[in-house]
Every structure is written in structure tokens, then in C-alpha cells.
Design a protein around this motif. Structure first.
Motif, PDB file in Angstrom:
ATOM      1  N   LYS A   1       6.169   8.787   6.824  1.00 20.57           N
ATOM      2  CA  LYS A   1       7.397   7.754   5.642  1.00 20.57           C
ATOM      3  C   LYS A   1       8.264   9.644   5.113  1.00 20.57           C
ATOM      4  O   LYS A   1       9.048   8.697   5.138  1.00 20.57           O
ATOM      5  CB  LYS A   1       6.251   7.833   4.124  1.00 20.57           C
ATOM      6  CG  LYS A   1       5.327   7.183   4.791  1.00 20.57           C
ATOM      7  CD  LYS A   1       5.243   6.067   3.253  1.00 20.57           C
ATOM      8  CE  LYS A   1       4.112   5.075   3.540  1.00 20.57           C
ATOM      9  NZ  LYS A   1       2.941   4.619   2.381  1.00 20.57           N
TER      10      LYS A   1
ATOM     11  N   ASN B   1       4.347  10.539  -1.833  1.00 17.05           N
ATOM     12  CA  ASN B   1       3.007  10.094  -2.167  1.00 17.05           C
ATOM     13  C   ASN B   1       2.239  11.232  -2.876  1.00 17.05           C
ATOM     14  O   ASN B   1       2.366  11.820  -2.988  1.00 17.05           O
ATOM     15  CB  ASN B   1       2.135   9.530  -1.512  1.00 17.05           C
ATOM     16  CG  ASN B   1       2.320   7.684  -1.301  1.00 17.05           C
ATOM     17  OD1 ASN B   1       2.514   6.978  -1.510  1.00 17.05           O
ATOM     18  ND2 ASN B   1       2.214   7.850   0.460  1.00 17.05           N
ATOM     19  N   GLY B   2       0.400  11.389  -3.623  1.00 20.50           N
ATOM     20  CA  GLY B   2       0.033  12.245  -4.139  1.00 20.50           C
ATOM     21  C   GLY B   2      -0.480  13.016  -2.647  1.00 20.50           C
ATOM     22  O   GLY B   2      -0.256  13.997  -2.687  1.00 20.50           O
TER      23      GLY B   2
ATOM     24  N   ASN C   1      -0.717  13.810   7.860  1.00 22.10           N
ATOM     25  CA  ASN C   1      -1.486  13.781   6.888  1.00 22.10           C
ATOM     26  C   ASN C   1      -2.589  14.592   6.202  1.00 22.10           C
ATOM     27  O   ASN C   1      -2.888  14.740   7.251  1.00 22.10           O
ATOM     28  CB  ASN C   1      -1.989  12.017   6.786  1.00 22.10           C
ATOM     29  CG  ASN C   1      -0.519  11.326   6.995  1.00 22.10           C
ATOM     30  OD1 ASN C   1       0.366  12.188   7.730  1.00 22.10           O
ATOM     31  ND2 ASN C   1      -1.145  10.408   7.112  1.00 22.10           N
TER      32      ASN C   1
ATOM     33  N   ASN D   1       2.911  12.151   3.924  1.00 25.19           N
ATOM     34  CA  ASN D   1       2.485  11.481   5.001  1.00 25.19           C
ATOM     35  C   ASN D   1       3.706  11.371   6.145  1.00 25.19           C
ATOM     36  O   ASN D   1       4.532  11.118   6.085  1.00 25.19           O
ATOM     37  CB  ASN D   1       2.402  10.024   4.018  1.00 25.19           C
ATOM     38  CG  ASN D   1       2.023   8.718   5.579  1.00 25.19           C
ATOM     39  OD1 ASN D   1       2.276   9.318   6.677  1.00 25.19           O
ATOM     40  ND2 ASN D   1       1.459   7.762   4.798  1.00 25.19           N
TER      41      ASN D   1
ATOM     42  N   LEU E   1       5.037   9.374  -6.876  1.00 27.02           N
ATOM     43  CA  LEU E   1       4.259   8.782  -7.179  1.00 27.02           C
ATOM     44  C   LEU E   1       4.792   7.322  -7.785  1.00 27.02           C
ATOM     45  O   LEU E   1       3.932   6.595  -8.217  1.00 27.02           O
ATOM     46  CB  LEU E   1       3.502   9.351  -8.518  1.00 27.02           C
ATOM     47  CG  LEU E   1       2.917  10.627  -8.059  1.00 27.02           C
ATOM     48  CD1 LEU E   1       1.685  11.569  -9.139  1.00 27.02           C
ATOM     49  CD2 LEU E   1       1.903  10.770  -6.347  1.00 27.02           C
TER      50      LEU E   1
ATOM     51  N   SER F   1       7.517   4.628  -3.751  1.00 29.67           N
ATOM     52  CA  SER F   1       7.781   5.335  -3.124  1.00 29.67           C
ATOM     53  C   SER F   1       7.156   6.017  -1.853  1.00 29.67           C
ATOM     54  O   SER F   1       6.121   6.078  -1.513  1.00 29.67           O
ATOM     55  CB  SER F   1       7.570   6.783  -4.488  1.00 29.67           C
ATOM     56  OG  SER F   1       8.229   8.003  -3.931  1.00 29.67           O
ATOM     57  N   ARG F   2       7.738   6.761  -1.298  1.00 28.03           N
ATOM     58  CA  ARG F   2       7.230   7.315   0.107  1.00 28.03           C
ATOM     59  C   ARG F   2       6.537   8.780  -0.691  1.00 28.03           C
ATOM     60  O   ARG F   2       5.793   9.498   0.431  1.00 28.03           O
ATOM     61  CB  ARG F   2       8.450   7.266   1.236  1.00 28.03           C
ATOM     62  CG  ARG F   2       9.493   8.392   1.391  1.00 28.03           C
ATOM     63  CD  ARG F   2      10.593   8.403   2.239  1.00 28.03           C
ATOM     64  NE  ARG F   2      11.676   8.688   1.745  1.00 28.03           N
ATOM     65  CZ  ARG F   2      12.059   9.309   3.189  1.00 28.03           C
ATOM     66  NH1 ARG F   2      12.289   8.803   3.682  1.00 28.03           N
ATOM     67  NH2 ARG F   2      13.772  10.267   3.049  1.00 28.03           N
TER      68      ARG F   2
END
Length: 270
Positions: A106, A99-100, A113, A103, A92, A96-97
Motif C-alpha cells: 500500500k 496503518n499501525g 511488511n 504495508n 489510522l 487509510s493506507r
């Protein structure tokens, strides 16, 4: 990998997940704790995959439809070798790859996703159907939340999977009985799930989703001519006393005092 080792790894993943959420100041820790045993069994025993070849066409497919529990998936992927373990500390953070929500463009090992609930199972049905059409022998697994099963798109996908006789598809419902802000029974109570899935033509297994001795054989089971659903009865916040079965831990970060209590409880179990 044998059951005691799987149980040990699940405890390690819980501990690292707790640390990551606390350090990031955000996360969906309750649902992450409930799903970690399932993720551990999948990635360290059941799934056919190659971390150094994340796009190998012969790999099994896994979709985490309840994408808000991404941190648990990232920790699992790191421990399995898809991403560096030290990268979890970037969860987060800007740029950064991690994420919440996961993805696939990434993060190696992420198939699609997810985040908008009700999308993962339809995508997984497409993956399983593609395998049937092409003659591929990979198996597709998908984990949804039980609150997520209120989405109509899931039931359309369930109908399609039965119609296409997708016995190369396994749906796991993380049935922890809580969703954001309320219990399942107080919103749109779709329990019991088993008779509904069976009415749609699925084979259904019910298990304790936090008991590795029940999780592994259920995930390894292969049906004949029908898609398979595992209703995994789990506990929100499993492994942490003050979080367990508490709706307010759907999306919440422990205080320093709470963090130290949870850290001690999870460390003691190692």
C-alpha cells in the motif's frame, strides 16, 4: 545534506509525529521519538533512492523491523516525497493506507511488511544475500528494537549474515532500554549487545543514536567482509521532557495538556 539541516528535519518529523499520534488517538510515540534521528539520516543523506521510482532496482533497501513505530516512518517518507504530506492526517483512520504497521503493498517506499517482531532482520539478510547472488550493489539497512533482539529468529539471522559475509548489510539496534511494559533489564536483559554481536563475527559500532554527528558516519561506514551492526544508544521519548526514558510511553497518547507541553518543547527547538 549537511548535519544542521538533518537536525532541523528530524525536529520537524518529531513535531509532525506528535501531532499525528495525538490526532489519531493511538500510536507508539516513545519508540518513534527515539528512532527519528536514525530515519532522518537514512532518508535524507545515506540511502540511495528515488521517491518517483520507489521500486528502482538500484535503490538501497531499508527495513523498519520495529514496525510499531510506523508513524515515524510515514512522516519521514512524506517529507522525502514518497507520499503526500497531507496524507499523514489519515493515520489510522478507516480505509487509510497508513496503518499501525507498514504495508509494502500500500505504501510506496516500504520494502516489506513488519510488525511481528523478529521478522525484519531475517528478511533483510535475504535481501543482502540476494544482492550478493545477483551482483547488485545496493546496500540493505534494518532497524530493530532492543527488546526485539530477544527474539531467537534475529540471532539465527545474525549467524547466517556472518556465514555469508554480508558486508552489504547494516543492522541498527535502537537501544532505548525499554520495551512494552517494562525495561529491558527487567525482562530478558541482553545488554551489553556489542560483545554478543562481535562473538557472532560482526563488526560493531556503538553511538549516541540521538546525536546526528555520530549517527551519520556510523551509517555511512562500510565494513570489509563482515556485516556491520550499529548499537544506537537512544532515549525513549527523546525531545519531550515528560516522555523521556519512561516505559509507560511505549504505547500511549498525550492528554490535551501534555500535548500542548510537548508541542511547545518541540516547536521551541525548531
Amino acid at each position: 545534506m549537511e548535519l544542521p539541516e538533518l537536525e532541523r528535519i528530524a525536529r520537524q518529523i518529531r513535531l509532525r509525529d506528535l501531532q499525528a499520534v495525538y490526532e489519531a488517538g493511538a500510536g507508539h510515540i516513545g519508540g518513534e521519538m527515539s528512532v527519528i534521528d536514525l530515519l532522518t539520516a537514512l532518508y535524507f543523506r545515506v540511502l540511495r533512492l528515488w521517491p518517483d521510482e520507489p521500486k528502482n532496482p538500484n535503490r538501497d533497501r531499508f527495513v523498519l523491523s520495529k514496525g510499531h513505530t510506523a508513524c515515524a516512518l510515514y512522516v519521514t517518507l512524506a517529507k522525502r516525497g514518497f507520499i503526500p504530506e497531507e496524507e499523514i492526517s489519515t493515520f489510522l483512520k478507516p480505509h487509510s493506507r497508513l496503518n499501525g504497521h507498514p504495508n509494502c503493498n500500500k505504501v510506496p517506499g516500504v520494502e516489506t511488511n513488519t510488525g511481528p517482531l523478529g521478522h525484519g532482520l531475517p528478511v533483510a539478510v535475504g535481501m543482502a544475500k540476494a544482492a550478493k547472488l545477483s551482483g547488485a550493489d545496493y546496500h540493505t539497512f534494518v532497524i530493530t528494537g532492543d527488546g526485539e533482539m530477544q527474539e531467537g529468529s534475529n540471532w539465527e539471522a545474525i549467524m547466517a549474515a556472518a556465514q555469508f559475509r554480508l558486508d552489504n548489510l547494516t543492522l541498527v539496534i535502537d537501544h532505548n532500554r525499554f520495551q512494552q511494559g517494562a525495561s529491558l533489564s527487567d525482562t530478558n536483559d541482553i545488554a551489553p549487545l556489542r560483545p554478543k554481536l562481535e562473538a557472532f563475527g560482526w563488526e560493531v559500532t556503538e553511538i549516541d543514536g540521538n546525536n546526528m554527528r555520530e549517527v551519520v558516519p556510523a551509517l555511512e561506514h562500510r565494513s570489509n567482509g563482515r556485516p556491520h551492526c550499529i548499537v544506537a544508544h537512544t532515549n525513549k521519548g527523546h525531545g519531550i521532557s515528560f516522555m523521556q526514558d519512561r516505559v509507560d510511553w511505549h504505547h500511549k497518547v498525550p492528554s490535551k495538556e501534555q500535548y500542548e507541553i510537548a508541542l511547545a518543547e518541540l516547536s521551541e527547538a525548531l
